[in-house]
Design an enzyme around this catalytic site. Sequence first.
Site, short mmCIF file in Angstrom:
data_model
loop_
_atom_site.label_atom_id
_atom_site.label_comp_id
_atom_site.label_asym_id
_atom_site.label_seq_id
_atom_site.Cartn_x
_atom_site.Cartn_y
_atom_site.Cartn_z
N GLY A 183 0.84 -1.20 0.00
CA GLY A 183 0.00 0.00 0.00
C GLY A 183 0.87 1.25 0.00
N ALA A 184 0.51 2.19 0.86
CA ALA A 184 1.28 3.44 0.93
C ALA A 184 2.51 3.29 1.85
CB ALA A 184 0.39 4.57 1.40
N ASP A 236 5.68 -14.45 -10.47
CA ASP A 236 6.67 -14.41 -9.39
C ASP A 236 7.33 -13.03 -9.44
OD1 ASP A 236 8.87 -14.60 -7.77
OD2 ASP A 236 9.41 -16.62 -8.39
N ASP A 249 0.09 -8.14 4.62
CA ASP A 249 -0.85 -7.24 5.32
C ASP A 249 -2.07 -7.17 4.39
OD1 ASP A 249 -1.81 -5.39 7.15
OD2 ASP A 249 -0.85 -3.70 6.16
N CYS A 302 -6.67 -6.16 9.46
CA CYS A 302 -7.28 -5.26 10.44
C CYS A 302 -8.78 -5.55 10.51
CB CYS A 302 -7.01 -3.79 10.09
SG CYS A 302 -7.59 -3.34 8.46
#
Length: 362
Positions: A183-184, A236, A249, A302
């Site tokens: 992500g960021a 890959d 994540d 999360c």
Amino acid sequence: WRGWLAPLSPARYAMAYLLDAVEPHPAVTFLAEQNGFSRLNPQPAGALTVVEKAKQVGRWLEMPAPTIEQLAPAWLPTQLHVPENTEPSAHHLRCIAAFQIRPPTWIRIERGAQNQVSAALARHAIPAYPYPQVAGAIRLQGSPDLERLSAEVPFEIQDLASQCVGWMCAPAPGEHWWDVCAGAGGKSLHLTDLMENQGTILATDVRSGSLGVLRKRAQGRGGNMIACRVWDGTRDPAPGRCFDGVLIDAPCSGIGTWARNPDARWRTTEHDIAQRRIIQEQLLLAGADKVRPGGRLVYAVCTLTEAETQAVITGFLGTRSDFQLEPTPHPLTGRATLGQVWIWPWEADSNGMFIARMKRAS
Ligand SMILES: C[S@@+](CC[C@H](N)C(=O)[O-])C[C@H]1O[C@@H](n2cnc3c(N)ncnc32)[C@H](O)[C@@H]1O
């Protein structure tokens, strides 16, 4: 707010008021006034408990107080993970009550900058409270202007639960890591700090825009350690290469962030949970293949559902006998765990999070 405002009923406005820990959202106030619901006059509600707020709404609307269960989708109790020795309905209500309170802003101070940042916070008169068990984690009071501060001293805005993910990765200086869903780059930047800016990080994501943000944030902060690459999960990303550690994540239903995004509960469906689980399982398998023998695999989401957390890990470990959970201390308490950690929103005023740490056989 789309979900809140679509059916323009007084009860919906009332619920929206209930969701605001401090004061009603301006959009709700505006629409309430437009539609003649003047009894819903904006009042600070931050100091009230969720039960008191419900009573207040009942008085405003001259109707029975809404129940706590009405503050979240009806499917929630069937999807929530319930900890051992916990009564499911009590846990459900506790989660909903936590979703009504916006957590504070957390920052992560970079290694070695503690004194410098503390002095700057004091200079700007920003009340700040370190979380003793998590080095560098500081809770800020109110909504301080952090833009000026960030020009002066090195820190990142990062929720405490997200900081715990970095600590569970616990990378050593000189290691090579792959941050699969970078992500960021909140976690990539934390990893560089934990690695004392020695080693490498391959940061991938399907969204090139967020990797652009990561590149910018990384400038001057371990930036030369991080290689960003757009990756859609099919090829890959590093042929012929294995990593000391891989962090996934993963995209998820985000229920652990509902207190920061109150409208998200009405935009999230059970279908989303099932869809995310498929992606999570694919990403976990792809990441696992790139962990070197004896290396570490960390999975984080999360969210607080069973399907996206322990069920994903149980399914994965059932098919990959070369991986097992790696016992680790709970980052918030230091208490020993078998490798799976839950961070409940009420434990430390943060987002909710599930983290599993696994090791590949040597
Ligand atoms: C929870 S967010 C990551 C947050 C980030 N690690 C941080 O700390 O700021 C999940 C990320 O997964 C990415 N994602 C979604 N599907 C993906 C896929 N198939 N392959 C790789 N990344 C994906 C999303 O673009 C999103 O940035």
